[in-house]
Design an enzyme around this catalytic site. Structure first.
Site, PDB file in Angstrom:
ATOM      1  N   TYR A 129      -1.725   0.308  10.763  1.00  0.00           N
ATOM      2  CA  TYR A 129      -1.801  -0.108   9.352  1.00  0.00           C
ATOM      3  C   TYR A 129      -0.525   0.308   8.613  1.00  0.00           C
ATOM      4  O   TYR A 129       0.060  -0.484   7.874  1.00  0.00           O
ATOM      5  CB  TYR A 129      -3.037   0.520   8.706  1.00  0.00           C
ATOM      6  CG  TYR A 129      -3.298   0.086   7.278  1.00  0.00           C
ATOM      7  CD1 TYR A 129      -3.778  -1.188   6.997  1.00  0.00           C
ATOM      8  CD2 TYR A 129      -3.077   0.949   6.202  1.00  0.00           C
ATOM      9  CE1 TYR A 129      -4.022  -1.589   5.682  1.00  0.00           C
ATOM     10  CE2 TYR A 129      -3.316   0.561   4.894  1.00  0.00           C
ATOM     11  CZ  TYR A 129      -3.795  -0.712   4.630  1.00  0.00           C
ATOM     12  OH  TYR A 129      -4.030  -1.104   3.330  1.00  0.00           O
ATOM     13  N   SER A 185       0.855  -1.203   0.000  1.00  0.00           N
ATOM     14  CA  SER A 185       0.000   0.000   0.000  1.00  0.00           C
ATOM     15  C   SER A 185       0.878   1.236   0.000  1.00  0.00           C
ATOM     16  O   SER A 185       2.042   1.178   0.450  1.00  0.00           O
ATOM     17  CB  SER A 185      -0.873   0.008   1.266  1.00  0.00           C
ATOM     18  OG  SER A 185      -1.499   1.264   1.434  1.00  0.00           O
TER      19      SER A 185
HETATM   20  P1  NAP Z   1     -11.444  -5.714   1.214  1.00  0.00           P
HETATM   21  O1  NAP Z   1     -12.359  -5.220   0.144  1.00  0.00           O
HETATM   22  O2  NAP Z   1     -11.757  -5.423   2.633  1.00  0.00           O
HETATM   23  O3  NAP Z   1     -11.262  -7.291   1.012  1.00  0.00           O
HETATM   24  C1  NAP Z   1     -10.432  -7.977   1.907  1.00  0.00           C
HETATM   25  C2  NAP Z   1     -10.251  -9.403   1.439  1.00  0.00           C
HETATM   26  O4  NAP Z   1      -9.339 -10.037   2.361  1.00  0.00           O
HETATM   27  C3  NAP Z   1     -11.528 -10.213   1.472  1.00  0.00           C
HETATM   28  O5  NAP Z   1     -11.512 -11.149   0.420  1.00  0.00           O
HETATM   29  C4  NAP Z   1     -11.449 -10.922   2.817  1.00  0.00           C
HETATM   30  O6  NAP Z   1     -12.165 -12.157   2.876  1.00  0.00           O
HETATM   31  C5  NAP Z   1      -9.966 -11.198   2.915  1.00  0.00           C
HETATM   32  N1  NAP Z   1      -9.515 -11.411   4.285  1.00  0.00           N
HETATM   33  C6  NAP Z   1      -9.744 -10.624   5.370  1.00  0.00           C
HETATM   34  N2  NAP Z   1      -9.182 -11.174   6.457  1.00  0.00           N
HETATM   35  C7  NAP Z   1      -8.602 -12.349   6.056  1.00  0.00           C
HETATM   36  C8  NAP Z   1      -7.888 -13.363   6.708  1.00  0.00           C
HETATM   37  N3  NAP Z   1      -7.656 -13.317   8.018  1.00  0.00           N
HETATM   38  N4  NAP Z   1      -7.456 -14.414   5.975  1.00  0.00           N
HETATM   39  C9  NAP Z   1      -7.701 -14.494   4.643  1.00  0.00           C
HETATM   40  N5  NAP Z   1      -8.380 -13.552   3.970  1.00  0.00           N
HETATM   41  C10 NAP Z   1      -8.816 -12.490   4.669  1.00  0.00           C
HETATM   42  O7  NAP Z   1      -9.966  -5.125   1.011  1.00  0.00           O
HETATM   43  P2  NAP Z   1      -9.253  -4.538  -0.305  1.00  0.00           P
HETATM   44  O8  NAP Z   1      -9.451  -3.083  -0.325  1.00  0.00           O
HETATM   45  O9  NAP Z   1      -9.606  -5.354  -1.480  1.00  0.00           O
HETATM   46  O10 NAP Z   1      -7.719  -4.787   0.100  1.00  0.00           O
HETATM   47  C11 NAP Z   1      -6.983  -5.907  -0.366  1.00  0.00           C
HETATM   48  C12 NAP Z   1      -5.516  -5.662  -0.072  1.00  0.00           C
HETATM   49  O11 NAP Z   1      -5.100  -4.467  -0.719  1.00  0.00           O
HETATM   50  C13 NAP Z   1      -5.200  -5.469   1.406  1.00  0.00           C
HETATM   51  O12 NAP Z   1      -3.946  -6.037   1.700  1.00  0.00           O
HETATM   52  C14 NAP Z   1      -5.140  -3.963   1.551  1.00  0.00           C
HETATM   53  O13 NAP Z   1      -4.338  -3.563   2.637  1.00  0.00           O
HETATM   54  C15 NAP Z   1      -4.516  -3.588   0.230  1.00  0.00           C
HETATM   55  N6  NAP Z   1      -4.743  -2.216  -0.194  1.00  0.00           N
HETATM   56  C16 NAP Z   1      -6.014  -1.720  -0.358  1.00  0.00           C
HETATM   57  C17 NAP Z   1      -6.164  -0.404  -0.783  1.00  0.00           C
HETATM   58  C18 NAP Z   1      -7.515   0.212  -1.015  1.00  0.00           C
HETATM   59  O14 NAP Z   1      -7.571   1.441  -1.233  1.00  0.00           O
HETATM   60  N7  NAP Z   1      -8.612  -0.526  -0.996  1.00  0.00           N
HETATM   61  C19 NAP Z   1      -5.052   0.389  -1.029  1.00  0.00           C
HETATM   62  C20 NAP Z   1      -3.791  -0.151  -0.852  1.00  0.00           C
HETATM   63  C21 NAP Z   1      -3.643  -1.453  -0.451  1.00  0.00           C
HETATM   64  P3  NAP Z   1     -13.714 -12.212   3.363  1.00  0.00           P
HETATM   65  O15 NAP Z   1     -14.517 -11.704   2.200  1.00  0.00           O
HETATM   66  O16 NAP Z   1     -13.954 -13.642   3.647  1.00  0.00           O
HETATM   67  O17 NAP Z   1     -13.827 -11.318   4.548  1.00  0.00           O
END
Ligand code: NAP
Length: 265
Positions: free
Chosen positions: A169, A156
């Site tokens: 975070y 991130s």
């Molecule tokens: P999200 O929409 O909240 O989705 C999170 C995903 O992770 C879901 O599939 C969830 O599964 C899974 N998950 C949560 N806890 C878990 C665990 N303990 N074991 C296995 N899977 C787990 O998040 P996102 O925005 O797509 O983010 C995905 C990644 O990108 C993360 O690492 C986040 O830090 C990074 N990121 C996001 C952004 C952003 O702006 N969104 C920016 C930079 C980086 P369930 O559906 O079963 O809960």
């Protein structure tokens, strides 16, 4: 036989976007999730449909595993072995934000421990397990020379951006960023390439609570490319790596952030 990829946290958001893009490329997929089984099944169904439209016949499996738990990581690997017998690509995507955005002076140890367990320890030791298996697959000739098994970690902009209302975070993503140079240096001799993709502001469930706050900031130029990122944007970066378009690069960071990281004056 299709190449195979394991994507952690692929039921929703960025992980789902990555799964769909890899499906279009013809990868058999393990769609990992933690709690949302229905969403994971939907991703799997949509991946098969996307692959069919692109002329590929795929195997897509869902697997529940909490990446922060050693037993679940082992279960996920055993499942992948049993189903596909090979792994060409690991995408460490699963990650969480703090439940409550708390000021640096008030934030709890409990939240810190939770984020470190999933955002750092989980991918670190999952990568260790996968790396051992990939090395063994190369030695056994299961992954032919030139196939180039790969490991991609989704970090991130928080790895280098100080947000004082979610220090836990930021610290977790900064620590996670060291995974890529470490494993890239260690695994190059085995022909395994390792990359970090560093997304910016991406519209998912994770960022939904702060959408109203960031909408005007993005419109005013917080990111040179004035729009929210999409899971598809991140998926396309994964596809570039998966297609071997960076054959003489390992340990690289690829910013998928609309130019957020650029210093401007
Ligand atoms: P999200 O929409 O909240 O989705 C999170 C995903 O992770 C879901 O599939 C969830 O599964 C899974 N998950 C949560 N806890 C878990 C665990 N303990 N074991 C296995 N899977 C787990 O998040 P996102 O925005 O797509 O983010 C995905 C990644 O990108 C993360 O690492 C986040 O830090 C990074 N990121 C996001 C952004 C952003 O702006 N969104 C920016 C930079 C980086 P369930 O559906 O079963 O809960």
């Amino acid at each position: 036989m299709n190449p195979a990829a394991l994507i952690t946290g692929a039921s929703r958001g960025i992980g789902r976007g990555i799964a769909l893009e890899l499906a279009r490329l013809g990868y058999d997929l393990i769609v990992n999730y933690a709690a949302h089984e229905t969403a994971a099944r939907q991703t799997a169904t949509d991946c098969v449909a996307a692959a069919n439209s692109a002329g590929h016949a795929l195997r897509v499996e869902t697997c529940q595993a909490d990446i922060s738990l050693a037993a679940d990581r082992a279960k996920l690997l055993a499942f992948t072995r049993q189903r596909f017998g090979r792994l060409d690509l690991l995408v460490n995507n699963a990650g969480i934000a703090p439940t409550v955005r708390a000021d640096l002076l008030d934030a709890s140890e409990e939240s810190f421990d939770r984020l470190i367990a999933l955002n750092v320890k989980g991918p670190y030791f999952l990568t260790q397990l996968v790396a051992r298996w990939m090395i063994a697959q190369r030695a056994a000739g299961i992954l032919p020379p030139g196939a180039g098994p790969k490991i991609i970690t989704i970090s991130s902009i928080s790895a280098y951006t100080a947000s004082t209302n979610r220090g836990d975070y930021c610290v977790s993503k900064a620590a996670l960023s060291m995974l890529t140079p470490l494993f890239a240096a260690r695994l190059a001799e085995h022909g395994i390439w390792v990359y970090e993709i560093r997304p910016g502001l991406v519209a998912t469930d994770m960022t939904e609570p702060v959408k109203a706050k960031y909408d005007p900031l993005i419109a005013e130029g917080l990111t040179p490319i004035r729009r929210w990122g999409t899971p598809e944007d991140v998926g396309k970066a994964v596809v570039a790596i998966a297609q071997n378009l960076l054959p003489f690069s390992t340990g690289e960071v690829i910013n998928v952030d609309g130019g957020f990281h650029l210093r401007r004056l």
